[in-house]
Write a protein that holds these residues in place. Structure first.
Motif, PDB file in Angstrom:
ATOM      1  N   LYS A   4      45.195  34.322  33.548  1.00 26.16           N
ATOM      2  CA  LYS A   4      45.275  34.982  34.974  1.00 26.16           C
ATOM      3  C   LYS A   4      46.815  35.030  35.413  1.00 26.16           C
ATOM      4  O   LYS A   4      47.645  34.651  34.958  1.00 26.16           O
ATOM      5  N   GLU A  50      43.484  34.961  43.679  1.00 22.09           N
ATOM      6  CA  GLU A  50      43.632  33.714  42.761  1.00 22.09           C
ATOM      7  C   GLU A  50      44.922  33.902  42.526  1.00 22.09           C
ATOM      8  O   GLU A  50      45.239  32.924  41.672  1.00 22.09           O
TER       9      GLU A  50
ATOM     10  N   LYS B   4      43.102  40.824  47.842  1.00 22.27           N
ATOM     11  CA  LYS B   4      43.439  40.480  46.362  1.00 22.27           C
ATOM     12  C   LYS B   4      44.444  41.577  45.842  1.00 22.27           C
ATOM     13  O   LYS B   4      44.568  42.544  46.266  1.00 22.27           O
ATOM     14  N   LYS B  47      41.619  44.207  32.106  1.00 27.06           N
ATOM     15  CA  LYS B  47      41.369  43.143  33.111  1.00 27.06           C
ATOM     16  C   LYS B  47      42.177  41.759  32.581  1.00 27.06           C
ATOM     17  O   LYS B  47      42.224  41.314  31.633  1.00 27.06           O
ATOM     18  N   GLU B  50      41.020  38.217  37.822  1.00 28.61           N
ATOM     19  CA  GLU B  50      40.369  38.981  38.976  1.00 28.61           C
ATOM     20  C   GLU B  50      41.111  40.303  39.017  1.00 28.61           C
ATOM     21  O   GLU B  50      40.719  41.155  40.135  1.00 28.61           O
ATOM     22  N   THR B  51      42.339  40.437  38.550  1.00 33.13           N
ATOM     23  CA  THR B  51      43.224  41.500  38.633  1.00 33.13           C
ATOM     24  C   THR B  51      43.149  42.417  37.616  1.00 33.13           C
ATOM     25  O   THR B  51      42.393  42.089  36.300  1.00 33.13           O
TER      26      THR B  51
END
Lengths: 131, 131
Positions: A4, A50, B4, B47, B50-51
């Motif tokens: 992430k 996140e 987000k 991806k 979550e972004t």
């Protein structure tokens, strides 16, 4: 664990000024300003989903972000990607010809980090952080 | 719903080249390349948590990213923040003196989007997208 974006780092001459804007757009409060003396910067994190904005402000005239600030006037300095596959991913990235900037070291979050040469990564300065 | 980062957009002369690097660092495959003819760009999303990374490549010589590419040689072009509080947040941001670049329009994801003037947002070009 999936990789992430741990943070998007934004360099600015004045952290306090930037803080209120990024608080507004994220909907969250900034963390207390923390001095990273080894890097000669003040930092503050603002959660967004996140990930986080990491605001960076130089302390003095000779810092890793001074040149960036004088050239670009600030803006996004780097992005940090968190991975649980730290050593293996570095090996894979290096095998494609991407250079690192030095060896892994201990970053602001007390985790192992490494930077890659932005000329090899499409002009995006990327920090890889061990989860 | 919490705000987000919807995507981090990276402009490049050659989307195919950039794709393999950002696939490797995210651990995910890029979406099929999609032409956004109104913006004269090819895009592909990758991806990461979550972004997403949004890779942008110009189609032709007169595109919104041409100047950025010739000046900076590519890199992070903008970040897109998703909010369910779209109209109210724009109002709040404008009330602090930050200018918008035009009015809300329909973006690549068929959602309402607006850009802010990067000179007013610490040299970070920010797109706000309605959730």
């Amino acid at each position: 664990m999936e990789n992430k974006i741990a943070h998007v780092a934004i360099a600015t001459e004045n952290l306090e000024d930037a803080k209120s804007f990024f608080e507004l757009i994220s909907g969250n409060k900034a963390s207390k300003v923390h001095e990273v003396s080894s890097q000669k910067v003040n930092t503050s994190f603002i959660k967004i989903g996140e990930t986080n904005f990491e605001l960076l402000e130089p302390i003095g005239d000779d810092t890793p972000i001074t040149k960036f600030l004088s050239k670009a006037g600030g803006g996004i300095h780097h992005i940090c990607i968190e991975t649980s596959n730290f050593d293996e991913l570095i090996k894979q990235i290096k095998s494609t010809g991407v250079r690192t900037l030095g060896e892994p070291s201990i970053g602001a979050m007390d985790k192992r980090v490494i930077f890659f040469h932005p000329k090899d990564t499409f002009n995006v300065l990327i920090e890889l952080e061990e989860a």
